[in-house]
Design an enzyme around this catalytic site. Structure first.
Site, PDB file in Angstrom:
ATOM      1  N   GLU A 156       0.791  -1.238   0.000  1.00 44.67           N
ATOM      2  CA  GLU A 156       0.000   0.000   0.000  1.00 44.67           C
ATOM      3  C   GLU A 156       0.822   1.287   0.000  1.00 44.67           C
ATOM      4  O   GLU A 156       0.628   2.161   0.838  1.00 44.67           O
ATOM      5  CB  GLU A 156      -0.969  -0.016   1.201  1.00 44.67           C
ATOM      6  CG  GLU A 156      -1.888  -1.233   1.197  1.00 44.67           C
ATOM      7  CD  GLU A 156      -2.737  -1.386   2.473  1.00 44.67           C
ATOM      8  OE1 GLU A 156      -2.650  -0.515   3.346  1.00 44.67           O
ATOM      9  OE2 GLU A 156      -3.460  -2.384   2.575  1.00 44.67           O
ATOM     10  N   GLU A 261      -6.217 -10.714  -1.280  1.00 43.42           N
ATOM     11  CA  GLU A 261      -7.059 -10.533  -0.082  1.00 43.42           C
ATOM     12  C   GLU A 261      -8.526 -10.470  -0.468  1.00 43.42           C
ATOM     13  O   GLU A 261      -9.288  -9.621  -0.001  1.00 43.42           O
ATOM     14  CB  GLU A 261      -6.644  -9.254   0.670  1.00 43.42           C
ATOM     15  CG  GLU A 261      -5.161  -9.197   0.985  1.00 43.42           C
ATOM     16  CD  GLU A 261      -4.744  -7.954   1.768  1.00 43.42           C
ATOM     17  OE1 GLU A 261      -5.607  -7.234   2.296  1.00 43.42           O
ATOM     18  OE2 GLU A 261      -3.523  -7.707   1.850  1.00 43.42           O
TER      19      GLU A 261
HETATM   20  O1  9MR Z   1      -7.595  -8.481   8.343  1.00 40.52           O
HETATM   21  C1  9MR Z   1      -6.644  -7.725   9.048  1.00 40.52           C
HETATM   22  C2  9MR Z   1      -7.179  -7.307  10.396  1.00 40.52           C
HETATM   23  O2  9MR Z   1      -7.361  -8.451  11.225  1.00 40.52           O
HETATM   24  C3  9MR Z   1      -6.250  -6.316  11.061  1.00 40.52           C
HETATM   25  O3  9MR Z   1      -6.838  -5.831  12.253  1.00 40.52           O
HETATM   26  C4  9MR Z   1      -5.971  -5.178  10.106  1.00 40.52           C
HETATM   27  C5  9MR Z   1      -5.014  -4.152  10.676  1.00 40.52           C
HETATM   28  O4  9MR Z   1      -3.720  -4.564  10.569  1.00 40.52           O
HETATM   29  O5  9MR Z   1      -5.418  -5.668   8.910  1.00 40.52           O
HETATM   30  C6  9MR Z   1      -6.299  -6.499   8.215  1.00 40.52           C
HETATM   31  O6  9MR Z   1      -5.688  -6.915   7.013  1.00 40.52           O
HETATM   32  C7  9MR Z   1      -5.344  -5.887   6.079  1.00 40.52           C
HETATM   33  C8  9MR Z   1      -4.146  -6.362   5.306  1.00 40.52           C
HETATM   34  O7  9MR Z   1      -3.101  -6.679   6.183  1.00 40.52           O
HETATM   35  C9  9MR Z   1      -3.685  -5.313   4.312  1.00 40.52           C
HETATM   36  N1  9MR Z   1      -4.772  -4.922   3.415  1.00 40.52           N
HETATM   37  C10 9MR Z   1      -5.997  -4.536   4.070  1.00 40.52           C
HETATM   38  C11 9MR Z   1      -6.455  -5.630   5.030  1.00 40.52           C
HETATM   39  C12 9MR Z   1      -7.761  -5.263   5.658  1.00 40.52           C
HETATM   40  O8  9MR Z   1      -7.605  -4.113   6.426  1.00 40.52           O
END
Ligand code: 9MR
Length: 370
Positions: A156, A261
């Protein structure tokens, strides 16, 4: 004849296994096209819910840690690493013959503030940050060398309009932080695949910026194997056309594509994207399916899943992996994003750990495509 009383959980596992007998899985039918993966949490890896663990091992050919390899959890302080959960994740994948990928090395979110600050809380110099990145990447990639297929090296780094995100990495090192990250990762495990990962890759300006980055990195002699398109989707956006256009552009850039994802939220959205710091307040209007999803809405979601999956199959010459971002509607991050406490239904398994009917349709589609 002796009658054995078995525990509720054991009984349910037994039933699930019986139901599963003879049933094909997405992991199996996508073999030779792409890996079909799932993001797992640490409770699932250690088997706290036997049913969830069984579904993960049975239905998918790849896994990725939903949180355990991120910078903050794995490297909470400069001189302290926490390997416990990540070690278990990698061992779990090996035991179950599933491909393990690493998420993620450099990200503006979920990273300890220590990374950017000196003892007085001031920004560190570019040299210090570069060295800290080096140590972080060498330690994490080095530890799992030869065991993790590939890494989301940078996550990102762009805004949706294609400009660089004004992260601490960018503020201190400029855009070169991306190049350094790819160089350090390659040095730590020359055989691992290296990926750039982002959300809203379907947005043309963002996709163009990523394509330009791929070219720039290659021009600098860096290894980059694939672009990860997170594919956090909504009911109407991105359109199928926009998604296809992004796949075409990435294919033309000569990189592989990973759908990293994938989920499709069934709920109304106050915005698009996956920037985790965004939050809106709760209202019943924004949480319309607390009791059940009306059939017409469910059919629409099913169709959207199938259409997107069909597109991934169509591009399976460049799509190397499709990973669902979670296992069941119970555990999805979307129940709390971007509004806390809603009931979303974006996963392939429902709140009772049952396969949704769309999975059978997806399996048929993948088989037809052989
Ligand atoms: O699914 C993830 C969630 O459990 C966490 O709280 C969050 C914060 O770190 O991150 C989520 O996963 C993210 C991923 O690592 C990067 N792309 C966006 C995803 C959804 O926020």
């Amino acid at each position: 004849m002796k009658i054995k009383i078995i525990s509720g959980v054991a009984a349910m596992v037994f039933l699930t296994s019986v139901q599963a007998m003879g049933q094909k899985t997405l992991g199996e039918v996508t073999k030779g096209k792409f890996l079909f993966g799932v993001a797992v949490n640490s409770r699932q890896v250690i088997g706290i819910s036997a049913i969830e663990t069984e579904l993960i091992t049975r239905e998918f050919s790849a896994i990725v840690g939903e949180n355990c390899m991120k910078p903050q959890p794995i490297h909470p302080e400069e001189n302290r690493f926490n390997w416990v959960d990540a070690d278990k994740l990698v061992a779990f994948g090996e035991k179950n013959k599933q491909v393990v990928t690493g998420h993620c090395l450099i990200w503006h979110s979920q990273v300890g503030r220590w990374m950017f600050e000196d003892a007085n809380g001031k920004d560190v110099s570019p040299e210090v940050l570069k060295e800290r990145m080096h140590q972080h990447i060498s330690a994490v990639v080095g530890r799992y060398k030869g065991r993790v297929k590939g890494w989301d090296v940078v996550n990102e780094a762009f805004e949706d309009n294609g400009t660089y995100r004004n992260s601490k990495y960018y503020q201190i090192l400029g855009k070169n932080f991306i190049k350094y990250a790819f160089q350090f990762a390659r040095e730590a495990d020359p055989d691992a695949e290296l990926y750039y990962n982002d959300y809203n890759v379907e947005t043309p300006a963002k996709c163009d910026a990523i394509v330009a980055l791929v070219k720039e990195l290659r021009g600098e002699g860096c290894r980059i194997d694939a672009v990860g398109s997170q594919a956090h989707m909504h009911m109407n956006t991105p359109t199928l056309d926009a998604t296809e256009a992004s796949l075409k552009k990435l294919k033309a850039a000569g990189v592989k594509v990973l759908i990293t994802e994938w989920d499709i939220s069934i709920l109304p959205s106050p915005f698009e994207g996956a920037e985790i710091s965004t939050n809106f307040s709760y209202s019943a209007k924004m949480d319309p399916y607390r009791d059940a999803v009306p059939d017409s809405v469910q059919q629409k979601w099913n169709k959207r899943m199938l259409d997107m999956f069909g597109l991934f199959l169509k591009y399976s010459d460049v799509v190397d992996r499709v990973t669902i971002w979670g296992l069941t509607d119970n555990t999805t991050w979307l129940n709390n994003f971007p509004i806390r406490g809603r009931k979303d239904y974006p996963m392939l398994f429902d709140r009772n750990n049952q396969r949704k009917s769309v999975m059978d349709e997806m399996i048929k589609l993948a088989e037809k495509d052989k």
